[in-house]
Design a protein around this motif. Structure first.
Motif, short mmCIF file in Angstrom:
data_model
loop_
_atom_site.label_atom_id
_atom_site.label_comp_id
_atom_site.label_asym_id
_atom_site.label_seq_id
_atom_site.Cartn_x
_atom_site.Cartn_y
_atom_site.Cartn_z
N ASP A 106 13.35 58.39 -1.13
CA ASP A 106 14.55 57.72 -1.62
C ASP A 106 15.35 58.65 -2.54
O ASP A 106 16.58 58.73 -2.45
N TRP A 107 14.66 59.35 -3.45
CA TRP A 107 15.34 60.23 -4.39
C TRP A 107 16.07 61.36 -3.66
O TRP A 107 17.23 61.65 -3.95
N VAL A 108 15.38 61.99 -2.73
CA VAL A 108 15.98 63.13 -2.01
C VAL A 108 17.11 62.67 -1.09
O VAL A 108 18.15 63.34 -0.99
N THR A 109 16.95 61.51 -0.44
CA THR A 109 18.00 60.99 0.45
C THR A 109 19.26 60.67 -0.33
O THR A 109 20.37 60.98 0.11
N LYS A 110 19.10 60.05 -1.50
CA LYS A 110 20.26 59.74 -2.34
C LYS A 110 20.99 61.01 -2.78
O LYS A 110 22.22 61.02 -2.92
N ALA A 111 20.25 62.07 -3.00
CA ALA A 111 20.85 63.31 -3.50
C ALA A 111 21.42 64.19 -2.38
O ALA A 111 22.52 64.73 -2.50
N PHE A 112 20.67 64.33 -1.27
CA PHE A 112 21.04 65.32 -0.26
C PHE A 112 21.25 64.76 1.15
O PHE A 112 21.50 65.52 2.07
N GLY A 113 21.12 63.45 1.33
CA GLY A 113 21.37 62.87 2.64
C GLY A 113 20.12 62.67 3.47
O GLY A 113 19.01 63.07 3.09
N HIS A 114 20.32 62.09 4.64
CA HIS A 114 19.19 61.65 5.47
C HIS A 114 18.42 62.79 6.13
O HIS A 114 17.22 62.64 6.40
N LYS A 115 19.07 63.91 6.42
CA LYS A 115 18.32 65.02 7.04
C LYS A 115 17.21 65.50 6.13
O LYS A 115 16.07 65.68 6.55
N TRP A 116 17.54 65.70 4.85
CA TRP A 116 16.52 66.16 3.90
C TRP A 116 15.54 65.04 3.58
O TRP A 116 14.35 65.29 3.38
#
Length: 467
Positions: A70-80
């Protein structure tokens, strides 16, 4: 309606200890030699401290089932987000398999019974599927397992520390302790074990996925991380010291475990004491896997519900809404690994599977730290019950230090830096395995993007026709 059971603060602290404290990795770290003490202290400061602070802020700001995905998706999008959820998940069945291959040896130590290849595989499969079955139930139902495993882990670690001190005082120091011997040599042998120490310090974010089961997550998450972090650091250093002063470094290898250390310290390979230690240690393996499954399963299921993992991972149980699809996939992959293990070249299976799990696990954390910094920039108005204080430069340092440690560890664990036959035999399977799993994740992302583009094209075509 039955009121849902909730975690107390003490249960949250013990759960963090159960998740983060990895008893079976203590002895392999001791194979570094006296410089392990430098690495423990150095990584506690440069990695554990910033990682604990960042996890506390992100976990209380964005608490829920998604965790680091959730943290990474919010920051960098769904690919990451998809990459992180894949790396984070695949490490778990590999780790489950690495612990499963230890179980036949532990049962032999407890009972004195020897097993053939078929017997070993049956024991390994039973271990795997008991863990899978327990993970079908909510974490609050398993809190007694987590608490019990945490207490047993601390008991074993403290016992080996005191036993090591007793042996050193009565029989003399096994290794020479000088300031020079405690300084790192920065050779390939020493640096290749730093990743094991990092592994021993990871897992604080798992408690964040238990937020819905807590009485007051905004207070319990940071408190449990701080208190458990201090306890874990103290126990690690004490148990490492006990092993280091009593057992010659030459007698410890990557295949050494906690029970091997007890055998070396007591000079006995059997008997009621060694059998009891093996039994207690096996209970901690169940606790480890169950605590991690609850966090990993929630994260993978949440990612699947958002389209970033295959649909099978998003299947939930009808009665308690638990992520049973992910749990079953854990069992399937771990079972395949232990079934093909006898076909692999004769080597230390625990260390081979553990190293591969280690690489995938560390990869999942690489984007987490920059995600913390970016979320501060793009979502500044979000209420942060626990907020790391400091200047912008301090925050950048807080992000950079643990990232650098992880990248260095990945290089020394996954890439053969020497080309002699022994190094290639040990590291090349890890390198090849890591590349294969990375490519599988990338293929899923490509297929998903092609599918999304097709769906968007269909929507545009329908809109054009209706217009």
């Amino acid at each position: 309606m039955e009121k849902k059971k909730k975690f107390s603060l003490m249960s949250a602290i013990l759960s963090v200890i159960c998740v983060v404290f990895v008893a079976e990795a203590a002895a392999p770290v001791a194979a570094i030699g006296n410089s392990q003490f430098f690495w423990w202290i150095f990584l506690l400061i440069t990695f554990l401290l910033p990682y604990g602070l960042i996890s506390s802020e992100l976990g209380t700001t964005y608490n829920g089932e998604g965790g680091i995905y959730d943290w990474v998706t919010k920051a960098f999008g769904h690919k990451w987000g998809a990459r992180v959820s894949w790396f984070y998940w695949i490490n778990y069945p590999l780790w489950l398999a690495s612990l499963a291959v230890m179980c036949p040896g532990l049962i032999t130590t407890i009972t004195g019974m020897e097993f053939n290849t078929v017997g070993n595989i049956l024991i390994e499969l039973i271990f795997i599927w008991i863990v899978v079955w327990i993970s079908f139930f909510p974490v609050s139902d398993s809190v007694w397992i987590l608490n019990g495993a945490a207490v047993i882990k601390m008991f074993l670690a403290l016992l080996i520390g005191f036993l090591g001190l007793y042996v050193a005082l009565t029989k003399g120091m096994a290794n020479e302790f000088t300031l020079k011997s405690m300084l790192p040599t920065f050779d390939l042998h020493s640096l290749s074990f730093v990743s094991v120490i990092l592994f021993n310090l990871l897992g604080f974010e798992v408690i964040c996925t238990f937020a819905d089961d807590m009485e007051d997550p905004n207070k319990q998450i940071p408190k449990s991380i701080v208190v458990a972090g201090l306890v874990i650091a103290a126990i690690y250093i004490f148990s490492a010291f006990g092993i280091g002063v009593a057992i010659p470094t030459s007698e410890i290898s990557t295949s050494s475990g906690l029970i091997d250390s007890f055998k070396l310290l007591t000079g006995s390979t059997s008997g009621w004491f060694i059998g009891l230690m093996a039994f207690l240690f096996m209970l901690t393996l169940f606790g480890n896997m169950i605590s991690w499954s609850l966090g990993v399963n929630n994260t993978a299921c949440y990612a699947a519900e958002n389209g970033d993992m295959p649909k099978v991972f998003g299947k939930r149980g009808g009665k308690n809404n638990m992520p049973v699809g992910t749990a079953i996939m854990n069992g399937v992959v771990a079972s395949i690994v232990v079934l093909i293990a006898p076909l692999l070249p004769n080597q230390d299976l625990f260390w081979s599977f553990f190293s591969l799990n280690l690489v995938m696990f560390l990869l999942s954390y690489v984007p987490v730290f920059p995600a913390f910094y970016k979320l501060r920039k793009i979502d500044p108005e979000r209420p942060r019950p626990f907020k790391v204080k400091g200047s912008d430069n301090f925050l950048k340092l807080l992000v950079a230090a643990p990232m650098i440690m992880i990248i260095i560890s990945l290089i020394f664990t996954a890439i053969p830096l020497k080309f002699d036959s022994e190094t290639l035999r040990e590291q090349l399977p890890v390198t090849i395995g890591a590349i294969i799993f990375i490519l599988i994740g990338e293929v899923f992302i490509v297929i998903k993007n092609i599918k999304l583009k097709g769906e968007k094209k269909d929507v545009k075509e329908n809109n054009r026709k209706h217009a």
